[in-house]
Write a protein that holds these residues in place. Sequence first.
Motif, PDB file in Angstrom:
ATOM      1  N   PRO A 130      -7.102   6.464   3.810  1.00 16.74           N
ATOM      2  CA  PRO A 130      -5.815   5.839   4.123  1.00 16.74           C
ATOM      3  C   PRO A 130      -5.901   4.365   4.533  1.00 16.74           C
ATOM      4  O   PRO A 130      -4.884   3.726   4.726  1.00 16.74           O
TER       5      PRO A 130
ATOM      6  N   GLN B  51       0.844  -1.193   0.000  1.00 17.46           N
ATOM      7  CA  GLN B  51       0.000   0.000   0.000  1.00 17.46           C
ATOM      8  C   GLN B  51       0.885   1.252   0.000  1.00 17.46           C
ATOM      9  O   GLN B  51       0.519   2.275  -0.550  1.00 17.46           O
ATOM     10  N   ASN B  52       2.076   1.159   0.586  1.00 13.35           N
ATOM     11  CA  ASN B  52       3.006   2.288   0.629  1.00 13.35           C
ATOM     12  C   ASN B  52       3.926   2.347  -0.582  1.00 13.35           C
ATOM     13  O   ASN B  52       4.645   3.327  -0.763  1.00 13.35           O
TER      14      ASN B  52
ATOM     15  N   GLN C  85      -5.388  -0.909  -4.419  1.00 10.67           N
ATOM     16  CA  GLN C  85      -5.053   0.456  -4.808  1.00 10.67           C
ATOM     17  C   GLN C  85      -4.816   1.256  -3.539  1.00 10.67           C
ATOM     18  O   GLN C  85      -5.281   0.883  -2.465  1.00 10.67           O
ATOM     19  N   TYR C  86      -4.076   2.349  -3.682  1.00 12.74           N
ATOM     20  CA  TYR C  86      -3.886   3.277  -2.582  1.00 12.74           C
ATOM     21  C   TYR C  86      -4.779   4.467  -2.860  1.00 12.74           C
ATOM     22  O   TYR C  86      -4.614   5.148  -3.871  1.00 12.74           O
ATOM     23  N   LEU C  87      -5.762   4.673  -2.009  1.00 16.61           N
ATOM     24  CA  LEU C  87      -6.701   5.777  -2.181  1.00 16.61           C
ATOM     25  C   LEU C  87      -6.210   6.998  -1.417  1.00 16.61           C
ATOM     26  O   LEU C  87      -6.009   6.937  -0.213  1.00 16.61           O
ATOM     27  N   THR C  88      -6.035   8.107  -2.112  1.00 14.96           N
ATOM     28  CA  THR C  88      -5.625   9.329  -1.421  1.00 14.96           C
ATOM     29  C   THR C  88      -6.731   9.826  -0.507  1.00 14.96           C
ATOM     30  O   THR C  88      -6.466  10.470   0.500  1.00 14.96           O
TER      31      THR C  88
ATOM     32  N   GLU D  77      -0.465   6.397  -5.969  1.00 12.54           N
ATOM     33  CA  GLU D  77      -1.811   6.742  -5.534  1.00 12.54           C
ATOM     34  C   GLU D  77      -2.802   6.609  -6.686  1.00 12.54           C
ATOM     35  O   GLU D  77      -2.494   6.927  -7.836  1.00 12.54           O
ATOM     36  N   ASN D  78      -3.997   6.120  -6.360  1.00 10.34           N
ATOM     37  CA  ASN D  78      -5.131   6.030  -7.287  1.00 10.34           C
ATOM     38  C   ASN D  78      -4.842   5.218  -8.545  1.00 10.34           C
ATOM     39  O   ASN D  78      -5.361   5.515  -9.623  1.00 10.34           O
TER      40      ASN D  78
END
Length: 182
Positions: free
Chosen positions: A163, A104-105, A157-160, A109-110
Amino acid sequence: MCKNGRAIALSYLDDGCYCYKNWTDEQSFTTLEGAQYYFLSDDYYFQSDERNCKGHNYLFLSDISVCYKDYVDTKSWKEANAKCGLDGGHLLVLDTVEKLSKFQNIIPENVYYWVGLEDMNQDGVWTWTNNESKEFNQSLWFQDEPNGNDEFCGMVQYLTSDPRVGIFDVICDESLRFLCEI
């Protein structure tokens, strides 16, 4: 090409890789359009021999013992898993909270990524593509997932805007980026 050495950054496009042992803000990575760039901390290093990484331009994350590659092209879930198979691997298995949090890190993003989770039998039993009989940890789902009638493949996905971490179920024919593991 990053053979058994530490690097502070790397870039790659398709099968080409370049590692940077020193970096200044004035440097440009490459003029290749579409290349992917990564700044690496001490946690990450390219490993050409350990865990079959040799010759595949994969990155080794020593703290979670994963050898992975981020493909920038998009494919359906089955096509992506087949591409990973050509490398001798499978779609990335994020079967622990530690692995899920780590990636995730790492991912941008997105951006949507296929991972190696599927329910192709459409029976509600989600399994990982690494052919291990490890039962899927239901706490790894993103809130309110799984939620679809025709969604039988796993995606992260990493959602801005949010978190929290978790895996989503999506339609397998979507064309997404993907993460492979060997």
